[in-house]
Design a protein around this motif. Structure first.
Motif, PDB file in Angstrom:
ATOM      1  N   ALA A   7      26.924 -43.670  -5.758  1.00  0.00           N
ATOM      2  CA  ALA A   7      25.604 -43.561  -6.377  1.00  0.00           C
ATOM      3  C   ALA A   7      24.518 -44.272  -5.581  1.00  0.00           C
ATOM      4  O   ALA A   7      23.337 -44.119  -5.878  1.00  0.00           O
TER       5      ALA A   7
ATOM      6  N   SER B  77      21.745 -33.432  -2.414  1.00  0.00           N
ATOM      7  CA  SER B  77      21.033 -34.462  -3.167  1.00  0.00           C
ATOM      8  C   SER B  77      19.573 -34.089  -3.386  1.00  0.00           C
ATOM      9  O   SER B  77      19.038 -33.162  -2.770  1.00  0.00           O
TER      10      SER B  77
ATOM     11  N   HIS C  65      23.154 -37.495  -7.402  1.00  0.00           N
ATOM     12  CA  HIS C  65      23.052 -38.487  -8.470  1.00  0.00           C
ATOM     13  C   HIS C  65      22.638 -37.764  -9.750  1.00  0.00           C
ATOM     14  O   HIS C  65      21.484 -37.761 -10.130  1.00  0.00           O
TER      15      HIS C  65
END
Length: 218
Positions: free
Chosen positions: A46, A173, A196
């Motif tokens: 993360a 991402s 994330h």
């Protein structure tokens, strides 16, 4: 995808390669050197994606705070340890090599657009024998700004001699998708990387669940 497509840009960590184990090992070696507890791989996952300095800062923040006033000395130690060991367990995701070869065979220019520092990027690409597929590789210290800033994407397009509407960005991402959109480039998000949160929420034009499926959309 448009027939005018001339170039495909790829993020590196989480997109082309599964690098988390080596990144996590290096983070935990740094933390151990400061008598900090180790972090689980999923916790470190993360923290990945915004550059090595942010990775180091976040790791220390999660274990009690930065030991000194600046992150730079710890970043330098992290990179000195990580760079020569950056491909010990790192491997390409399934279907990466054959897909890149097929895209090259179609006459497309390929590039790497990564927030990873350039020396570590070059090391990984060389050890994994992936460098041969790419016309341009632009790491964190090769661009005027890193993703999500569109400058990272635009400097690659300039080097390739293509316009935004002739390019496609492939990433895992938010940084990848936001930088592509800001540069006027279409985007593909891969669901198996290091996003994330839900990959469907990234705002990509297309979401793929297998790397090889990219051949069906370009």
């Amino acid at each position: 995808m448009s027939r005018t497509l001339r170039a495909v840009l790829f993020d590196l960590d989480g997109t082309l390669i599964h690098s988390l184990p080596d990144l996590a090992a290096a983070v935990n070696r740094l933390l151990a050197s400061e008598n900090r507890p180790a972090l689980a791989d999923e916790v470190i996952r993360a923290m990945v994606g915004d550059g090595a300095d942010m990775l180091v800062a976040r790791a220390f923040a999660a274990t009690g705070g930065l030991p000194g006033p600046e992150v730079r000395p710890y970043l330098d130690r992290f990179m000195a340890d990580y760079e020569p060991r950056s491909a010990e367990t790192t491997r390409p995701w399934p279907e990466v090599e054959e897909t890149l070869a097929a895209l090259r065979a179609r006459g497309l220019a390929l590039a790497v657009c990564t927030n990873k520092p350039s020396r570590a990027t070059a090391e990984v690409l060389a050890v994994l024998d992936l460098a041969r597929f790419f016309d341009v590789v632009v790491g964190a210290d090769d661009a005027p700004a890193i993703k999500p800033d569109p400058a990272h994407v635009l400097v690659i397009l300039d080097r390739l001699g293509v316009t935004p509407d002739q390019a496609l960005m492939v990433g895992d991402s938010r940084n990848d998708i936001v930088s592509a959109r800001a540069a006027g480039v279409r985007s593909v998000a891969l669901s198996f990387g290091y996003a994330h949160g839900p990959v469907e929420d990234l705002g990509a034009d297309i979401v793929l669940h297998r790397f090889g499926d990219l051949l069906g959309v370009v």
